[in-house]
Scaffold this active site. Sequence first.
Site, PDB file in Angstrom:
ATOM      1  N   CYS A   1       0.909  -1.171   0.000  1.00  0.00           N
ATOM      2  CA  CYS A   1       0.000   0.000   0.000  1.00  0.00           C
ATOM      3  C   CYS A   1       0.934   1.203   0.000  1.00  0.00           C
ATOM      4  O   CYS A   1       1.133   1.851   1.016  1.00  0.00           O
ATOM      5  CB  CYS A   1      -0.860   0.011   1.252  1.00  0.00           C
ATOM      6  SG  CYS A   1      -2.014  -1.349   1.328  1.00  0.00           S
TER       7      CYS A   1
ATOM      8  N   GLY B   1       4.513   7.208  -0.957  1.00  0.00           N
ATOM      9  CA  GLY B   1       5.801   6.577  -1.229  1.00  0.00           C
ATOM     10  C   GLY B   1       6.918   6.889  -0.252  1.00  0.00           C
ATOM     11  O   GLY B   1       8.060   6.505  -0.483  1.00  0.00           O
TER      12      GLY B   1
ATOM     13  N   CYS C   1      -1.142   4.426  10.837  1.00  0.00           N
ATOM     14  CA  CYS C   1      -0.908   5.672  11.582  1.00  0.00           C
ATOM     15  C   CYS C   1      -2.169   5.947  12.401  1.00  0.00           C
ATOM     16  O   CYS C   1      -2.699   7.048  12.412  1.00  0.00           O
ATOM     17  CB  CYS C   1      -0.535   6.833  10.668  1.00  0.00           C
ATOM     18  SG  CYS C   1      -1.683   7.123   9.318  1.00  0.00           S
TER      19      CYS C   1
HETATM   20  C1  LIG Z   1      -1.346   4.718   4.733  1.00  0.00           C
HETATM   21  S1  LIG Z   1      -1.270   5.011   3.043  1.00  0.00           S
HETATM   22  C2  LIG Z   1       0.326   4.436   2.632  1.00  0.00           C
HETATM   23  C3  LIG Z   1       1.413   5.425   2.893  1.00  0.00           C
HETATM   24  C4  LIG Z   1       2.730   4.997   2.268  1.00  0.00           C
HETATM   25  N1  LIG Z   1       3.132   3.675   2.706  1.00  0.00           N
HETATM   26  C5  LIG Z   1       3.833   5.989   2.597  1.00  0.00           C
HETATM   27  O1  LIG Z   1       4.610   5.764   3.517  1.00  0.00           O
HETATM   28  O2  LIG Z   1       3.902   7.014   1.899  1.00  0.00           O
HETATM   29  C6  LIG Z   1      -2.250   3.730   2.391  1.00  0.00           C
HETATM   30  C7  LIG Z   1      -2.264   3.690   0.884  1.00  0.00           C
HETATM   31  O3  LIG Z   1      -2.919   2.479   0.513  1.00  0.00           O
HETATM   32  C8  LIG Z   1      -3.740   2.747  -0.611  1.00  0.00           C
HETATM   33  N2  LIG Z   1      -4.753   1.679  -0.632  1.00  0.00           N
HETATM   34  C9  LIG Z   1      -6.003   1.676  -0.103  1.00  0.00           C
HETATM   35  N3  LIG Z   1      -6.605   0.481  -0.302  1.00  0.00           N
HETATM   36  C10 LIG Z   1      -5.702  -0.277  -0.969  1.00  0.00           C
HETATM   37  C11 LIG Z   1      -5.737  -1.597  -1.500  1.00  0.00           C
HETATM   38  N4  LIG Z   1      -6.822  -2.373  -1.349  1.00  0.00           N
HETATM   39  N5  LIG Z   1      -4.662  -2.045  -2.167  1.00  0.00           N
HETATM   40  C12 LIG Z   1      -3.566  -1.257  -2.339  1.00  0.00           C
HETATM   41  N6  LIG Z   1      -3.473  -0.001  -1.865  1.00  0.00           N
HETATM   42  C13 LIG Z   1      -4.520   0.475  -1.185  1.00  0.00           C
HETATM   43  C14 LIG Z   1      -4.257   4.126  -0.372  1.00  0.00           C
HETATM   44  O4  LIG Z   1      -4.686   4.710  -1.584  1.00  0.00           O
HETATM   45  C15 LIG Z   1      -3.026   4.816   0.217  1.00  0.00           C
HETATM   46  O5  LIG Z   1      -2.266   5.398  -0.798  1.00  0.00           O
END
Ligand SMILES: C[S@@+](CC[C@H](N)C(=O)[O-])C[C@H]1O[C@@H](n2cnc3c(N)ncnc32)[C@H](O)[C@@H]1O
Length: 445
Positions: free
Chosen positions: A256, A260, A372
């Site tokens: 996820c 980035g 978070c």
């Molecule tokens: C908490 S954020 C991740 C932050 C990232 N790891 C960082 O450190 O910059 C969660 C991310 O997961 C994405 N997301 C939500 N549901 C998802 C899914 N089913 N599969 C993959 N990504 C997903 C969201 O769009 C979001 O960009």
Amino acid sequence: MPISPARVAAFDILLRVEREDSYASELLHASRYANLSAADHGLATELVMGILRWRSLLDKYIAERSSQKLPRLDREVLTALRLAAYQLLFLDRVPQRAAVHESVELVKRARKRSAVPFANAVLRNFAGIARNPDGVSAIANAKTAPELAEDSAHPLWLVERWIQEFGFEAGKQICVYNQRIPEAAISVSDATIADELRKHKIQLSAGHLLKSAYCVTAGDLTGTRPFREGRVVTQDEASQLVSMLVGEGSKILDCCAAPGGKTRTLAGRNPNARIVATELYPHRARLLRRLVAAANVQVIAADARKLPTIALFDRVLADVPCSGTGTLARNPEIKWRLKLEDLADLQGRQLAILRSAMQRVSPGGRLVYSTCSLEKEENSAVVEGAMSVDSSFRVLDCRVELERLRAHGELRWEDIDSLTSGPYLQTIPGVHPCDGFFAAILEKI
Ligand SMILES: C[S@@+](CC[C@H](N)C(=O)[O-])C[C@H]1O[C@@H](n2cnc3c(N)ncnc32)[C@H](O)[C@@H]1O
């Protein structure tokens, strides 16, 4: 007299935050506002974030001076009143007349002329009100959960949960932290970048948690060449720490990944690894590609619940979508949007992503599950739920990894006990000088 561009921008952004469920911090950085002068952008940011942080307290003051119940007001009228109330209560450098006049003009601009006499009357009732630029000082006197919630402008249900989970003092520390402008932290793998930033008049202090982190104490980082060239990005120290828990591997999956921050840290620490970074939304996957240009990172737009690969990885990060209650200092709108019922829905998604990610870990490999969030439904309950149906994993004690990072001089923070809750990492905003992050390390047997 025209309305200042900063107040117009703040008004429009606040309306969009309510109407579209957008994030204020993202809207403030949208290209539409790139032409604002630095001073106007600064004031717009201060107004938007300040109003979102103090919303319930502002509404209390408005309600005490209003002949109408606030839920009956048009959104535009209430937003204009909040803008004026925030300036009258919290900003000692804005003249009262300017704050009132421009809010009334915003009501007219929103084609709510019939509400102008009402807005004028409400704002007249603020005359002579004492300004309190340091809103957080009043929080210190709160003795009960309702007092704490009211004085610190938080929903009571959240405050009660934190007190139950972390104790009253920590609950208070969280509320105080959330009401202050958080420091911007950066991750710097190369010390020459810090020197370059200092030449751009950016003042830096050592990171609180990590040796590779710096805190920006003054200066406009976004205007510097290292920032514009993508050689430095802001990333909360707790978020950096979570990526460090992932450790070293040769095949790494970050499932996820957008925007980035963590992928970037993983790539920096594992320059020879093959890294696959997946993200559900294509536009966010493109954002990720821009932020992480490293050649060893492959970006794929995919749903982590149905990963388009049967490959196994020796390190997997599942930094799942969550409520974000550990980031309220940066995203104060979350506290007004989130409902208790949302936690069950989030938990379902988180469990599905974690279980899918577990399928991709090679024997002896490790998976870090992180959020978070401060809410146990999204944290330990998800890990325990996944472990209860898959006995091929064991939970490792995060303390061991934290002690290793400390022994290597990477972790600056001394009190490792305070960073852990059982076998998990749990940072608490205010108790620690960073966002609230949770992480669990699972090892495939
Ligand atoms: C908490 S954020 C991740 C932050 C990232 N790891 C960082 O450190 O910059 C969660 C991310 O997961 C994405 N997301 C939500 N549901 C998802 C899914 N089913 N599969 C993959 N990504 C997903 C969201 O769009 C979001 O960009």
